[in-house]
Design a protein around this motif. Structure first.
Motif, PDB file in Angstrom:
ATOM      1  N   GLU A 184       0.733  -1.192   0.145  1.00 17.76           N
ATOM      2  CA  GLU A 184      -0.175   0.083   0.011  1.00 17.76           C
ATOM      3  C   GLU A 184       0.776   1.230  -0.183  1.00 17.76           C
ATOM      4  O   GLU A 184       0.342   2.290  -0.506  1.00 17.76           O
ATOM      5  CB  GLU A 184      -1.011   0.004   1.181  1.00 17.76           C
ATOM      6  CG  GLU A 184      -2.042  -1.034   1.106  1.00 17.76           C
ATOM      7  CD  GLU A 184      -1.623  -2.488   1.604  1.00 17.76           C
ATOM      8  OE1 GLU A 184      -0.512  -2.717   2.065  1.00 17.76           O
ATOM      9  OE2 GLU A 184      -2.454  -3.226   1.246  1.00 17.76           O
ATOM     10  N   GLN A 185       2.168   1.379   0.748  1.00 15.14           N
ATOM     11  CA  GLN A 185       2.930   2.440   0.564  1.00 15.14           C
ATOM     12  C   GLN A 185       3.205   2.834  -0.816  1.00 15.14           C
ATOM     13  O   GLN A 185       3.263   3.919  -1.322  1.00 15.14           O
ATOM     14  CB  GLN A 185       4.032   2.255   1.436  1.00 15.14           C
ATOM     15  CG  GLN A 185       3.701   1.997   2.965  1.00 15.14           C
ATOM     16  CD  GLN A 185       5.044   2.067   3.894  1.00 15.14           C
ATOM     17  OE1 GLN A 185       5.498   2.692   4.028  1.00 15.14           O
ATOM     18  NE2 GLN A 185       5.282   0.591   3.935  1.00 15.14           N
ATOM     19  N   ASN A 186       3.625   1.813  -1.422  1.00 14.43           N
ATOM     20  CA  ASN A 186       4.271   1.703  -3.020  1.00 14.43           C
ATOM     21  C   ASN A 186       2.769   2.407  -3.868  1.00 14.43           C
ATOM     22  O   ASN A 186       2.949   3.281  -4.678  1.00 14.43           O
ATOM     23  CB  ASN A 186       4.784   0.546  -3.594  1.00 14.43           C
ATOM     24  CG  ASN A 186       5.393   0.850  -4.952  1.00 14.43           C
ATOM     25  OD1 ASN A 186       6.168   1.417  -5.075  1.00 14.43           O
ATOM     26  ND2 ASN A 186       4.832  -0.167  -5.738  1.00 14.43           N
ATOM     27  N   LEU A 187       1.721   1.820  -3.167  1.00 15.98           N
ATOM     28  CA  LEU A 187       0.551   1.952  -4.170  1.00 15.98           C
ATOM     29  C   LEU A 187       0.236   3.610  -4.113  1.00 15.98           C
ATOM     30  O   LEU A 187       0.181   4.262  -5.133  1.00 15.98           O
ATOM     31  CB  LEU A 187      -0.729   1.371  -3.383  1.00 15.98           C
ATOM     32  CG  LEU A 187      -2.288   1.667  -3.955  1.00 15.98           C
ATOM     33  CD1 LEU A 187      -2.542   0.963  -5.106  1.00 15.98           C
ATOM     34  CD2 LEU A 187      -3.162   1.417  -2.846  1.00 15.98           C
ATOM     35  N   GLY A 193       2.685   6.080  -3.421  1.00 18.93           N
ATOM     36  CA  GLY A 193       3.632   6.585  -4.082  1.00 18.93           C
ATOM     37  C   GLY A 193       3.591   6.609  -5.509  1.00 18.93           C
ATOM     38  O   GLY A 193       3.908   7.642  -6.112  1.00 18.93           O
ATOM     39  N   GLU A 199       1.287   8.016   5.978  1.00 19.36           N
ATOM     40  CA  GLU A 199       1.960   9.119   5.542  1.00 19.36           C
ATOM     41  C   GLU A 199       2.481   9.526   4.094  1.00 19.36           C
ATOM     42  O   GLU A 199       2.457  10.666   3.695  1.00 19.36           O
ATOM     43  CB  GLU A 199       3.514   8.777   6.209  1.00 19.36           C
ATOM     44  CG  GLU A 199       4.322  10.191   6.561  1.00 19.36           C
ATOM     45  CD  GLU A 199       5.608   9.726   7.019  1.00 19.36           C
ATOM     46  OE1 GLU A 199       6.260  10.381   7.689  1.00 19.36           O
ATOM     47  OE2 GLU A 199       6.257   9.007   6.252  1.00 19.36           O
ATOM     48  N   GLN A 200       2.343   8.498   3.358  1.00 22.85           N
ATOM     49  CA  GLN A 200       2.432   8.646   1.875  1.00 22.85           C
ATOM     50  C   GLN A 200       1.448   9.429   1.265  1.00 22.85           C
ATOM     51  O   GLN A 200       1.488  10.420   0.563  1.00 22.85           O
ATOM     52  CB  GLN A 200       2.527   7.196   1.008  1.00 22.85           C
ATOM     53  CG  GLN A 200       3.684   6.491   1.105  1.00 22.85           C
ATOM     54  CD  GLN A 200       4.105   5.914   2.319  1.00 22.85           C
ATOM     55  OE1 GLN A 200       3.397   5.874   3.285  1.00 22.85           O
ATOM     56  NE2 GLN A 200       5.104   5.208   2.319  1.00 22.85           N
ATOM     57  N   ASP A 211       2.878  12.521  -0.053  1.00 25.21           N
ATOM     58  CA  ASP A 211       3.093  12.479  -1.444  1.00 25.21           C
ATOM     59  C   ASP A 211       1.782  13.206  -2.187  1.00 25.21           C
ATOM     60  O   ASP A 211       2.000  13.638  -3.289  1.00 25.21           O
ATOM     61  CB  ASP A 211       3.196  11.080  -2.030  1.00 25.21           C
ATOM     62  CG  ASP A 211       4.269  10.354  -1.085  1.00 25.21           C
ATOM     63  OD1 ASP A 211       5.198  11.063  -0.258  1.00 25.21           O
ATOM     64  OD2 ASP A 211       4.721   8.900  -1.352  1.00 25.21           O
ATOM     65  N   TYR A 266       0.323  17.165   0.301  1.00 26.26           N
ATOM     66  CA  TYR A 266       1.058  18.289   0.211  1.00 26.26           C
ATOM     67  C   TYR A 266       1.230  18.779  -1.228  1.00 26.26           C
ATOM     68  O   TYR A 266       1.446  19.969  -1.610  1.00 26.26           O
ATOM     69  CB  TYR A 266       2.671  17.990   0.578  1.00 26.26           C
ATOM     70  CG  TYR A 266       3.380  19.200   1.035  1.00 26.26           C
ATOM     71  CD1 TYR A 266       2.950  20.403   1.172  1.00 26.26           C
ATOM     72  CD2 TYR A 266       4.802  18.892   1.038  1.00 26.26           C
ATOM     73  CE1 TYR A 266       3.929  21.534   1.453  1.00 26.26           C
ATOM     74  CE2 TYR A 266       5.738  20.281   1.291  1.00 26.26           C
ATOM     75  CZ  TYR A 266       5.134  21.376   1.352  1.00 26.26           C
ATOM     76  OH  TYR A 266       5.870  22.396   1.946  1.00 26.26           O
ATOM     77  N   HIS A 267       1.150  17.889  -2.404  1.00 25.75           N
ATOM     78  CA  HIS A 267       1.299  18.385  -3.724  1.00 25.75           C
ATOM     79  C   HIS A 267       0.004  18.390  -4.070  1.00 25.75           C
ATOM     80  O   HIS A 267      -0.205  18.869  -5.216  1.00 25.75           O
ATOM     81  CB  HIS A 267       2.216  17.317  -4.500  1.00 25.75           C
ATOM     82  CG  HIS A 267       3.360  16.763  -3.934  1.00 25.75           C
ATOM     83  ND1 HIS A 267       3.912  15.985  -2.838  1.00 25.75           N
ATOM     84  CD2 HIS A 267       4.533  17.418  -4.021  1.00 25.75           C
ATOM     85  CE1 HIS A 267       5.117  15.930  -2.774  1.00 25.75           C
ATOM     86  NE2 HIS A 267       5.641  16.809  -3.361  1.00 25.75           N
TER      87      HIS A 267
END
Lengths: 307, 272
Positions: free
Chosen positions: A49-52, A54, A81-82, A86, A89-90
Motif C-alpha cells: 500500500e505504501q508503494n500504491l 507513491g 504518511e504517503q 506524497d 502536500y502536492h
C-alpha cells in the motif's frame, strides 16, 4: 456500492483518457472490466500500500487522475504518511477508494473493520472525505471526484447495498440531501448506515414523532451552512455513523453547534471507543452491539425526547 | 562548452553553497550534502534533459530526491541550473523563505516533489516512470536515495514494483556513504550484500565510485535498450571534500563554526 463505483469509473474513463486505476491486489471480480477495457491505465501493484500511494502520486503529478482501490484500512492507515506527504502536500489528484467501510466485513474481524477512516482522513490537509449512503450517491460522488482535481477519499460498502434514493442524483450531493421532513428531531446520517437511519425514521414516524432525515455523504468539505440551516429551530439532532465516536460525523457536527451558539442538543450514534475489541459479529449484529442499528437509534431518540 | 567537463567545477560550487547555507542557518546534514555533490553535479550538469525556464515541460526528466534531508545542496544545484536566483540560497532555513530544511516543492521551481520522510521517493519516481511509458514520452525518472532509507520496507516495495513493470526509464541512485543517522550502516542495520539484493530484485546494477565524474556520467547516460530499471550503487564518502568532516557521523548533525566554514571552503576550492 462497489459495483456502482466501478461502473461509474469506467464511464468516466471512456470520456477522459487521464483516468488511471491502481489497486493493491484487491478487487477480484470487481475491477476486471476496467482492466480489460483500459489495460494501459490500470496496474495491480501487489500487496504494497505504501508503494500504491507513491506510484499514484507520481502518476498524478504527471497528469493522470488516479483512483486507488483497496479494502478497509489498508489504503488509508497502512500508507497514511504517503497520503499526507506524497498526495496532500502536492494536492495531487489521487482518490483513495476503500471498499468495506464500517462493519461491512462483519465476522471477518477487527482487522477488516474500517471505523476510524473518517477521523484519520479528515485530519489530512485538503483531503475531501466522502461516504455515500447508497449506489446513487456513489455514482454521483465518483463522478465528482473524477472531475474535480485534488486529493479525495471515498468510503464504499460492499456489493448489494440497497438503493435508498428514488432516482439518480442530478448533481453531486455536496450539500446534505433532505430525505424526510418532520418537526421533532433531525437525523444526520453518513455512509452505508443510511438504511438504518431510514428504518429508524420510519419507526419513529409510526410512533408519531416527526423526523427530518438528511444523508450527509460529504464530511469534508462540510456544507456547514446547509447543515445549520437544516438544524435551525430543532431542539434535538442525532448523528448516525458506522464509525468510531471519535473524529467522525459527531465530531464534524458538534463544533458547528458549539461555535454557532445553538441550543440544539446533539445525540450521537457511533461506535464507542474500543467497543469492538474481541467481538466477532456480522455487520447487522455488530450494529446492534454498538447501538447504531435502527432499533437502538429509535429507542435513543424516543428517550431523549421523553416520548 | 563541454558540459561534462564542467561538472567538477559545478560540484565545487555546490559544496561551497551547501557549506555556507548550513553554517548560516546552523542546521544539520552537511555530511549528507557533501557525499552527493558529485552525483548531483554530473546529473544536472551533464545528463538531465530539462528547461529551467519551462519547469513544467512535459518531456523533462524527473528527479526525486528521496533523501530530503540533503536539501541544501539540492537547492544549490537547482539555483546553479537556472531554476531560481543564486541569492535565494541565502534564505535557506530562514523564516518566511521558500527553502526549508527538507526538500520542498512549494514555491521552488525545479523541485518535483517534497521529501524528508524516508522511503517515499522510489515509489514516486516509479510513478513518474510509469506515466512516461504509458504516455509514450521520452523522459527518464531518477530517484536519489540514501543508504539509510533502504531500511524502509517501502523502498523494497518499490524495488519489487519497478522491474516487474519493466520501468526501463527509471534510475535509482543510492548515495552509499555507509553512515546513517545513529552510526555506521553495517552496525545499525547491515545492507550487504547490497548490490546482490538489487540484482536479485531484478535491477540492472552498476557499482561506481560516486565521486568519479567520468564513472558517474557513464553510469547515468541513457542505456542500451533494456526492460530493466537501473540501480546505481554510488560508493561515496560522507562529508566528502572536507577532510575533517569525512567519514564522521558528527557532521550529520553539526553545522560548521565560522572558522570551520572558512577552512572547509578553502579545502574545497583547493581541489582541482
Amino acid at each position: 456500492m462497489r459495483t456502482a463505483f466501478i461502473e461509474t469509473l469506467i464511464e468516466a474513463a471512456r470520456r477522459d483518457d487521464d483516468i488511471f486505476l491502481l489497486n493493491a491486489d484487491l478487487g477480484f471480480s470487481v475491477l476486471e472490466p476496467f482492466a480489460a477495457e483500459f489495460p494501459d491505465r490500470y496496474v495491480n501493484v501487489g500487496v504494497s500500500e505504501q508503494n500504491l500511494i507513491g506510484v499514484a502520486a507520481g502518476l498524478a503529478l504527471s497528469g493522470f487522475k488516479v483512483f486507488v482501490y483497496s479494502i478497509g484500512n489498508f489504503p488509508t492507515q497502512r500508507c497514511l504518511e504517503q497520503i499526507r506527504v506524497d498526495v496532500c502536500y502536492h494536492q495531487a489528484h489521487v482518490v483513495v477508494a476503500a471498499v468495506g467501510g464500517g462493519f461491512s466485513y462483519g465476522a471477518q474481524g477487527y482487522t477488516h473493520h474500517a471505523i476510524e477512516d473518517f477521523a484519520v482522513m479528515r485530519a489530512l490537509p485538503g483531503m475531501r472525505v466522502m461516504a455515500p449512503g447508497d449506489p446513487h450517491e456513489t455514482r454521483a460522488l465518483t463522478r465528482h471526484l473524477a472531475e474535480i482535481p485534488g486529493p479525495g477519499y471515498i468510503r464504499l460498502g460492499r456489493a448489494g447495498e440497497p438503493v435508498v434514493h428514488a432516482a439518480p442524483l442530478a448533481v453531486p450531493p455536496i450539500a446534505p440531501i433532505h430525505m424526510r421532513e418532520g418537526d421533532d428531531v433531525v437525523l444526520l446520517s453518513t455512509g452505508g448506515i443510511l438504511t438504518e437511519a431510514v428504518a429508524a425514521a420510519d419507526r419513529l414516524a409510526e410512533g408519531g414523532i416527526g423526523v427530518r432525515l438528511l444523508s450527509v455523504p460529504v464530511l469534508k468539505p462540510l456544507d456547514a451552512a446547509a447543515v445549520l440551516d437544516a438544524i435551525s429551530g430543532f431542539a434535538l439532532v442525532a448523528t448516525i455513523e458506522e464509525h468510531s465516536e471519535i473524529g467522525g460525523l459527531r465530531d464534524t457536527i458538534a463544533p458547528l453547534l458549539a461555535m454557532r451558539g445553538t441550543r440544539t442538543r446533539l445525540l450521537p450514534f457511533a461506535v464507542g471507543d474500543g467497543a469492538t475489541r474481541g467481538v466477532i459479529l456480522s455487520q447487522e449484529a455488530m450494529r446492534a452491539h454498538c447501538g447504531i442499528d435502527a432499533a437502538s437509534i429509535a429507542a435513543g431518540i424516543r428517550a431523549a425526547l421523553g416520548a | 562548452m563541454d558540459i561534462a567537463a564542467s561538472t567538477p567545477a559545478l560540484a565545487r560550487r555546490l559544496r561551497v553553497h551547501a557549506l555556507r547555507m548550513v553554517a548560516a542557518s546552523r542546521s544539520s546534514h552537511i555530511g549528507s550534502c557533501l557525499s552527493m555533490a558529485d552525483l548531483l553535479a554530473v546529473l544536472y550538469g551533464g545528463v538531465l534533459r530539462f528547461r529551467p525556464d519551462e519547469p513544467g515541460w512535459p518531456d523533462r526528466d524527473r528527479v526525486v530526491v528521496s533523501k530530503g534531508h540533503a536539501a541544501a545542496i539540492v537547492y544549490a544545484v537547482l539555483a546553479e541550473s537556472g531554476y531560481f536566483p543564486i541569492e535565494r540560497l541565502e534564505g535557506y532555513g530562514r523564516d518566511g523563505q521558500p527553502l526549508s530544511g527538507h526538500v520542498t516543492h512549494s514555491g521552488n521551481p525545479g523541485v518535483e516533489v517534497s521529501s524528508g520522510s524516508l522511503g517515499h521517493g522510489l515509489s514516486i519516481a516509479a510513478g513518474f516512470a510509469l506515466a512516461g511509458l504509458r504516455k509514450k514520452r521520452p523522459m527518464r525518472a531518477f530517484a536519489l536515495l540514501s543508504d539509510g532509507e533502504c531500511d524502509e520496507g517501502s523502498t523494497w516495495e518499490a524495488a519489487l514494483f519497478a522491474p516487474h513493470n519493466r520501468l526501463s526509464n527509471l534510475v535509482a541512485i543510492i548515495d552509499y556513504n555507509k553512515i546513517q543517522s545513529f552510526g555506521r550502516v553495517e552496525d545499525v542495520l547491515a545492507l550487504e550484500p547490497f548490490a546482490d539484493k538489487w540484482r536479485a530484485f531484478g535491477w540492472a546494477v552498476r557499482e561506481i565510485d560516486g565521486h568519479d565524474h567520468a564513472a558517474i556520467h557513464d553510469a547515468l547516460k541513457r542505456p542500451e535498450p533494456s526492460e530493466r530499471p537501473i540501480a546505481i550503487l554510488a560508493h561515496t564518502v560522507k562529508g566528502k571534500g572536507v577532510s575533517f568532516m569525512e567519514n564522521d557521523l558528527l557532521w550529520h548533525y553539526r553545522p560548521p563554526s565560522p572558522e570551520q566554514l572558512v577552512a572547509a571552503i578553502a579545502e574545497v576550492e583547493a581541489v582541482g
